[in-house]
Scaffold this active site. Structure first.
Site, PDB file in Angstrom:
ATOM      1  CB  ALA A   2       7.300 -22.632 -20.233  1.00  0.00           C
ATOM      2  CD  GLU A  39       4.016 -20.698 -26.960  1.00  0.00           C
ATOM      3  OE1 GLU A  39       2.980 -20.552 -27.651  1.00  0.00           O
ATOM      4  OE2 GLU A  39       4.323 -21.767 -26.435  1.00  0.00           O
ATOM      5  N   GLY A  93       3.709 -24.465 -23.610  1.00  0.00           N
ATOM      6  CA  GLY A  93       4.419 -25.713 -23.328  1.00  0.00           C
ATOM      7  C   GLY A  93       3.490 -26.857 -22.941  1.00  0.00           C
ATOM      8  CD  GLU A 115       5.566 -25.597 -27.381  1.00  0.00           C
ATOM      9  OE1 GLU A 115       5.693 -25.150 -26.237  1.00  0.00           O
ATOM     10  OE2 GLU A 115       6.239 -25.200 -28.345  1.00  0.00           O
TER      11      GLU A 115
HETATM   12  N1  DAK Z   1       3.446 -19.769 -15.566  1.00  0.00           N
HETATM   13  C1  DAK Z   1       3.460 -19.451 -14.262  1.00  0.00           C
HETATM   14  N2  DAK Z   1       2.354 -19.336 -13.511  1.00  0.00           N
HETATM   15  C2  DAK Z   1       1.174 -19.570 -14.101  1.00  0.00           C
HETATM   16  C3  DAK Z   1       1.074 -19.903 -15.476  1.00  0.00           C
HETATM   17  C4  DAK Z   1       2.293 -20.014 -16.225  1.00  0.00           C
HETATM   18  N3  DAK Z   1       2.316 -20.385 -17.498  1.00  0.00           N
HETATM   19  N4  DAK Z   1      -0.228 -20.051 -15.771  1.00  0.00           N
HETATM   20  C5  DAK Z   1      -0.908 -19.819 -14.647  1.00  0.00           C
HETATM   21  N5  DAK Z   1      -0.079 -19.520 -13.627  1.00  0.00           N
HETATM   22  C6  DAK Z   1      -0.415 -19.190 -12.245  1.00  0.00           C
HETATM   23  C7  DAK Z   1      -0.977 -17.779 -12.154  1.00  0.00           C
HETATM   24  O1  DAK Z   1       0.072 -16.820 -12.122  1.00  0.00           O
HETATM   25  C8  DAK Z   1      -1.748 -17.860 -10.852  1.00  0.00           C
HETATM   26  O2  DAK Z   1      -0.842 -17.767  -9.787  1.00  0.00           O
HETATM   27  P1  DAK Z   1      -1.224 -16.913  -8.451  1.00  0.00           P
HETATM   28  O3  DAK Z   1      -1.523 -15.528  -8.939  1.00  0.00           O
HETATM   29  O4  DAK Z   1      -2.423 -17.609  -7.887  1.00  0.00           O
HETATM   30  O5  DAK Z   1       0.005 -17.035  -7.614  1.00  0.00           O
HETATM   31  C9  DAK Z   1      -2.285 -19.278 -10.868  1.00  0.00           C
HETATM   32  O6  DAK Z   1      -1.479 -20.009 -11.796  1.00  0.00           O
HETATM   33  C10 DAK Z   1      -3.713 -19.341 -11.351  1.00  0.00           C
HETATM   34  O7  DAK Z   1      -3.796 -18.685 -12.604  1.00  0.00           O
HETATM   35  P2  DAK Z   1      -4.874 -17.534 -12.921  1.00  0.00           P
HETATM   36  O8  DAK Z   1      -5.263 -16.811 -11.685  1.00  0.00           O
HETATM   37  O9  DAK Z   1      -4.357 -16.768 -14.070  1.00  0.00           O
HETATM   38  O10 DAK Z   1      -6.124 -18.433 -13.358  1.00  0.00           O
HETATM   39  P3  DAK Z   1      -7.252 -18.075 -14.391  1.00  0.00           P
HETATM   40  O11 DAK Z   1      -8.273 -19.129 -14.286  1.00  0.00           O
HETATM   41  O12 DAK Z   1      -7.716 -16.648 -14.213  1.00  0.00           O
HETATM   42  O13 DAK Z   1      -6.559 -18.161 -15.832  1.00  0.00           O
HETATM   43  C11 DAK Z   1      -5.165 -19.159 -17.540  1.00  0.00           C
HETATM   44  C12 DAK Z   1      -6.084 -19.378 -16.288  1.00  0.00           C
HETATM   45  C13 DAK Z   1      -4.526 -20.499 -17.908  1.00  0.00           C
HETATM   46  C14 DAK Z   1      -6.040 -18.672 -18.709  1.00  0.00           C
HETATM   47  C15 DAK Z   1      -4.110 -18.077 -17.187  1.00  0.00           C
HETATM   48  O14 DAK Z   1      -3.471 -18.486 -15.983  1.00  0.00           O
HETATM   49  C16 DAK Z   1      -3.068 -17.937 -18.251  1.00  0.00           C
HETATM   50  O15 DAK Z   1      -3.309 -17.307 -19.285  1.00  0.00           O
HETATM   51  N6  DAK Z   1      -1.888 -18.514 -18.005  1.00  0.00           N
HETATM   52  C17 DAK Z   1      -0.756 -18.352 -18.886  1.00  0.00           C
HETATM   53  C18 DAK Z   1      -0.934 -19.229 -20.080  1.00  0.00           C
HETATM   54  C19 DAK Z   1       0.210 -19.055 -21.069  1.00  0.00           C
HETATM   55  O16 DAK Z   1       0.403 -17.968 -21.631  1.00  0.00           O
HETATM   56  N7  DAK Z   1       0.924 -20.108 -21.264  1.00  0.00           N
HETATM   57  C20 DAK Z   1       2.031 -20.132 -22.198  1.00  0.00           C
HETATM   58  C21 DAK Z   1       3.278 -19.806 -21.463  1.00  0.00           C
HETATM   59  S1  DAK Z   1       4.604 -19.558 -22.587  1.00  0.00           S
HETATM   60  C22 DAK Z   1      11.361 -22.213 -24.496  1.00  0.00           C
HETATM   61  C23 DAK Z   1      10.565 -23.209 -24.900  1.00  0.00           C
HETATM   62  C24 DAK Z   1       9.226 -23.179 -24.588  1.00  0.00           C
HETATM   63  C25 DAK Z   1       8.671 -22.147 -23.923  1.00  0.00           C
HETATM   64  C26 DAK Z   1       9.501 -21.156 -23.493  1.00  0.00           C
HETATM   65  C27 DAK Z   1      10.832 -21.178 -23.774  1.00  0.00           C
HETATM   66  N8  DAK Z   1      12.719 -22.230 -24.875  1.00  0.00           N
HETATM   67  C28 DAK Z   1      13.189 -23.101 -25.944  1.00  0.00           C
HETATM   68  C29 DAK Z   1      13.651 -21.435 -24.140  1.00  0.00           C
HETATM   69  C30 DAK Z   1       7.266 -22.144 -23.631  1.00  0.00           C
HETATM   70  C31 DAK Z   1       6.584 -21.035 -23.404  1.00  0.00           C
HETATM   71  C32 DAK Z   1       5.243 -21.078 -22.842  1.00  0.00           C
HETATM   72  O17 DAK Z   1       4.653 -22.083 -22.528  1.00  0.00           O
END
Ligand code: DAK
Length: 261
Positions: free
Chosen positions: A63, A131, A108, A111
């Protein structure tokens, strides 16, 4: 649409989440576009869907953390509901959906792949539920679907530790059915989708419903669900044709494609 591309080829439809600069992260617009795309699939011709992400790095990196970080309680609930509704729509979509996971499938992203019927992935795929490292629980069904797919012990280890796993481990624990070199993934997904699409469409739909609905109840009820859906097939022309073809002793006869009836 800005972030979702839909392409229909014969009986197979491919949905591509295309927000590459954010690694295809799911913001509310992506969720809304996915919802609209699913509603627009022509179920009279399409018999199997493929869901994938644009580019070679990421399927869906979760997400959108930027968008989520500023949500109020009410907005958070609305975002969660939108996601859950779309994921559930995919899971209960009448025809099978194959997730072709072409890179990161985190939070997400993992998921949404688990809301699909079948997951195959590229050799650079990475799965995980990070998360708890962000101070939240998996919110799009991760605690439920991961435990059902890989068992509670492995799901708890992945979720509590927020550890990502690579494609080979995802294969070993049964999270994906097969791993392909990146450049072969879409061809493999299309081949699999084609092999599903050539079978009797109502029978395939009924199988999906029987498996999904049956897993939610005890075996006695599940068997009744199966009986009903089995019985329904006998009202279809495809059943009559499929069985008559088998019983026909004329070996020269060529099997015709199943119709949607
Ligand atoms: N959200 C927004 N932007 C993201 C992103 C994300 N999840 N993942 C990557 N990006 C963006 C980065 O900010 C970056 O943007 P710029 O800086 O270039 O503007 C661009 O994508 C490239 O990412 P990186 O520079 O970080 O690339 P790397 O190769 O260094 O790293 C990575 C790739 C996938 C390991 C890293 O980007 C990363 O760790 N990303 C986050 C992964 C993550 O934690 N995902 C889980 C998110 S939490 C809900 C239900 C569900 C959810 C929430 C609420 N409710 C019921 C209310 C779900 C939650 C989630 O999914």
């Amino acid at each position: 649409m800005e972030f979702v591309v839909y392409e229909a080829k014969g009986a197979v439809g491919t949905i591509t989440i295309s927000r590459e600069k954010a690694l295809n992260a799911l913001n509310s617009q992506v969720l809304e576009e996915l919802d609209q795309t699913l509603d627009a699939v022509d179920l009279s011709t399409i018999r199997c869907l493929i869901l994938t992400g644009a580019g070679e790095k990421s399927f869906v990196a979760g997400a959108d953390i930027g968008e989520m970080s500023t949500l109020t309680k009410a907005e958070g609930e609305a975002f969660g509901k939108k996601g859950n509704d779309v994921f559930r729509k995919l899971e209960t979509f009448p025809i099978p959906v194959i997730a072709a996971v072409n890179g990161f499938a985190l939070g997400g992203g993992c998921e949404i792949s688990m809301s699909c019927d079948i997951r195959i992935c590229s050799d650079n795929a990475v799965f995980g539920q990070p998360e708890v490292g962000l101070g939240i629980t998996p919110g799009f069904g991760g605690t439920q679907r991961l435990a059902r797919l890989v068992g509670p012990g492995m799901a708890k280890q992945m979720i509590y530790s927020a550890r990502n796993i690579k494609a080979d481990e995802a294969l070993r624990i049964g999270l994906v059915n097969a791993v392909y070199p990146q450049e072969e993934l879409m061809a493999a997904a299309e081949k699999l989708a084609g092999s599903i699409a050539k079978n009797a469409p109502i029978a395939v739909r009924n199988c999906k419903k029987a498996i999904n609905d049956g897993l939610e109840v005890d075996m006695d009820q599940a068997i009744v669900i199966e009986e009903k859906l089995f019985g329904d097939c006998f009202e279809t022309e495809d059943q009559k044709y499929g069985m008559a073809f088998f019983l026909d002793k004329n070996k020269e006869k060529v099997k015709e494609p199943f119709k949607n009836c």
